[in-house]
Design an enzyme around this catalytic site. Structure first.
Site, PDB file in Angstrom:
ATOM      1  N   LYS A  64       0.979  -1.228   0.042  1.00  0.00           N
ATOM      2  CA  LYS A  64      -0.034  -0.135   0.142  1.00  0.00           C
ATOM      3  C   LYS A  64       0.989   1.388  -0.092  1.00  0.00           C
ATOM      4  O   LYS A  64       1.954   1.427   0.778  1.00  0.00           O
ATOM      5  CB  LYS A  64      -1.039  -0.078   1.237  1.00  0.00           C
ATOM      6  CG  LYS A  64      -2.104   1.097   1.286  1.00  0.00           C
ATOM      7  CD  LYS A  64      -2.655   0.919   2.342  1.00  0.00           C
ATOM      8  CE  LYS A  64      -3.830   1.926   2.611  1.00  0.00           C
ATOM      9  NZ  LYS A  64      -4.616   1.606   3.990  1.00  0.00           N
ATOM     10  N   SER A 139      -9.541   1.974   3.358  1.00  0.00           N
ATOM     11  CA  SER A 139      -8.769   2.557   2.508  1.00  0.00           C
ATOM     12  C   SER A 139      -8.047   1.659   1.465  1.00  0.00           C
ATOM     13  O   SER A 139      -7.258   2.063   0.456  1.00  0.00           O
ATOM     14  CB  SER A 139      -7.867   3.790   2.821  1.00  0.00           C
ATOM     15  OG  SER A 139      -7.023   2.969   3.879  1.00  0.00           O
ATOM     16  N   SER A 163      -9.297  -0.282   7.566  1.00  0.00           N
ATOM     17  CA  SER A 163      -8.799  -0.239   5.925  1.00  0.00           C
ATOM     18  C   SER A 163      -8.255  -1.762   5.515  1.00  0.00           C
ATOM     19  O   SER A 163      -7.966  -1.593   4.166  1.00  0.00           O
ATOM     20  CB  SER A 163      -8.047   0.902   5.898  1.00  0.00           C
ATOM     21  OG  SER A 163      -8.647   2.020   5.968  1.00  0.00           O
TER      22      SER A 163
HETATM   23  N1  GLN Z   1     -12.675   4.234   6.729  1.00  0.00           N
HETATM   24  C1  GLN Z   1     -11.991   4.715   8.185  1.00  0.00           C
HETATM   25  C2  GLN Z   1     -11.586   6.007   8.050  1.00  0.00           C
HETATM   26  O1  GLN Z   1     -11.906   6.727   6.979  1.00  0.00           O
HETATM   27  C3  GLN Z   1     -10.698   3.743   8.304  1.00  0.00           C
HETATM   28  C4  GLN Z   1      -9.605   3.996   7.543  1.00  0.00           C
HETATM   29  C5  GLN Z   1      -8.511   3.310   7.947  1.00  0.00           C
HETATM   30  O2  GLN Z   1      -8.543   2.323   8.523  1.00  0.00           O
HETATM   31  N2  GLN Z   1      -7.499   3.772   7.492  1.00  0.00           N
HETATM   32  O3  GLN Z   1     -10.933   6.502   9.001  1.00  0.00           O
END
Ligand code: GLN
Length: 471
Positions: A64, A139, A163
């Site tokens: 990532k 994400s 994410s």
């Molecule tokens: N969707 C959550 C956020 O926007 C988690 C994102 C993540 O785990 N990086 O914060």
């Protein structure tokens, strides 16, 4: 010429033994994935960039783009880091290299890992291999979609509030968010430091366990890491005898969970019972009521502090300006997208002198309650089971204009993240032709238990991870 391997089906474990038996060279294996990327990534947009790797000749991996890679541009999905080329490797990047893995490239992510669909990437969304009109989750949608589409046998993601787990659910593969402190964050672009964790994504629980064993363990460069109390074990066997699975009684009244997701969850519990597990209830009253609001104070508060370093002076592009203040203002205005700006404002507000106690202070107290109630729940069961995502993959654009709807995707993944606990998502069949995820939450350092339970259930569920349209 027919491809040497079917990257859609090959597991990292199988790839390892092909290499060990000399049936394939590292270069040939890598080329098979690069060919798959050339064939399918135009549509799916999992990769922000592929790289030439001249050193690693082992099983390929994708990272990532929040993970710093020496000499390879690292943007975290943001324009404000465009052109930023780290001079060092994140510890996890170093560890996969030391294990001989070869780097295929960097995968797409919501900007600074803020989002649940990858639509917040400044470089455009990734798409779900099961249905390219839908999101792959986020994400880490790039890493997850890449694994499902056979563009990488495994990948690393980062999980702050879901994410890794949520994209794995939406793409139909296995994702682990490890216990906080088991995997180094050194060299990882920071979002919310008390929550961020790096973890593996792969097609099988065994592959996930293998990759976890490569990256986990104390790192002198990250003082929040701990020595692992137990060596990670590759799971075997299909019995769940003696395993107590707790189902939060609050799940019943959560309207957000789609009926098809609920049905799949019930089926998985029945399978677990057949394998010898004991299913009981547990209680997480604060988690589903206050978990999300708590997270959306703490995560933005930490983000507002972490993102203060992007000023146009130290990293990435710099706006043309007449004064220092104008330079900072314009760089941030042009460099950050809407979601990071929203979080910076939320977080700065929550931390401001007059509101600190009312918002940030309260959220920290709620977090303590969440930690306690998870500890109590895990005193009466070995793992907690819930669906991973309340819904299957949704169409691109569906929630893009509604931040609160997007935030709600993480209703079930967020509470255990706040509690610092490990969570594994495994494929749990289909609903409306799209993958559903099963989330297993364990106690601190309980990864081996998650692997055991996840592996046994994975065999029993028998999910075909290759999307129908690619078979
Ligand atoms: N969707 C959550 C956020 O926007 C988690 C994102 C993540 O785990 N990086 O914060």
């Amino acid at each position: 010429m027919a491809p040497v391997v079917d990257t859609l089906r090959l597991t990292a474990e199988e790839a390892t033994s092909l290499l060990e038996r000399g049936e394939l060279s590292g270069r040939e294996l890598r080329q098979a994935y690069l060919d798959a990327i050339a064939e399918r990534d135009g549509e799916l947009h999992c990769f922000l960039r592929t790289v030439e790797d001249t050193e690693g000749d082992g099983v390929p991996i994708a990272l990532k783009d929040v993970i710093s890679t020496k000499g390879v541009e690292t943007t975290a999905g943001s324009k404000i880091l465009a052109g930023y080329v780290p001079v060092f490797d994140a510890t996890v990047a170093e560890r996969v290299k030391a294990a001989g893995l070869s780097l295929l490239g960097k995968t797409n992510t919501d900007e600074f890992a803020m989002g649940s669909s990858t639509e917040n990437s400044a470089y455009g969304p990734s798409r779900n291999p099961w249905d390219p009109s839908r999101v792959p989750g986020g994400s880490g949608g790039g890493s997850s979609a890449a694994v499902t589409a056979g563009l990488a046998p495994w990948a690393l993601g980062s999980d702050t509030g879901g994410s890794i787990k949520q994209p794995s659910a939406l793409c139909g593969n296995v994702g682990l968010r490890p216990t906080y402190g088991t995997v180094s964050r050194y060299g990882v672009v920071a979002f919310a430091s008390s929550l961020d964790q790096i973890g593996p994504v792969a097609k099988t629980v065994r592959d996930v366990a293998l990759l976890y064993s490569i990256i986990a363990g104390r790192d002198p460069c990250d003082s929040t890491t701990a020595e692992l109390p137990e060596t990670p074990r590759l799971p075997e066997g299909d019995s769940l005898a003696g395993v107590r699975i707790g189902v939060p009684r609050q799940l019943g009244s959560l309207d957000a969970i789609e009926p098809g997701v609920r049905d799949a969850f019930e089926r998985a519990l029945a399978l677990a019972e057949e394998l010898g597990a004991e299913i009981g209830e547990c209680d997480l009253p604060t988690s589903y009521r206050y978990g999300m609001p708590c997270y959306y104070l703490i995560a933005p508060a930490e983000a507002s502090s972490n993102l203060a370093r992007y000023d146009g002076v130290r990293y990435g592009p710099r706006a043309v300006a007449g004064s220092y203040q104008e330079l900072v203002d314009r760089t941030r205005d042009e460099g950050f997208g809407a979601e990071p700006k929203r979080r910076i404002m939320l977080g700065t507000y929550a931390l401001s002198a007059g509101y600190y106690e009312a918002f940030y202070g309260q959220a920290q107290k709620v977090r303590t309650l969440l930690i306690r109630e998870h500890r109590q729940a895990l005193a009466v069961c070995d793992v907690i089971a819930t669906p991973t995502s309340p819904t299957v993959a949704f169409p691109i654009g569906d929630k893009a204009a509604d931040p609160l709807a997007m935030y709600a995707c993480d209703l079930l993944t967020i509470p255990s993240c706040l509690a610092g606990l490990p969570g594994l998502s495994i494929p749990n069949g289909l609903s409306e032709g799209l993958p559903v995820g099963l989330q297993l939450i364990g106690p601190q350092f309980g990864e081996n238990t998650l692997f055991r339970v996840g592996h046994a259930l994975e065999q029993a569920i028998g999910f075909d991870t290759v999307p129908e349209r690619l078979r």
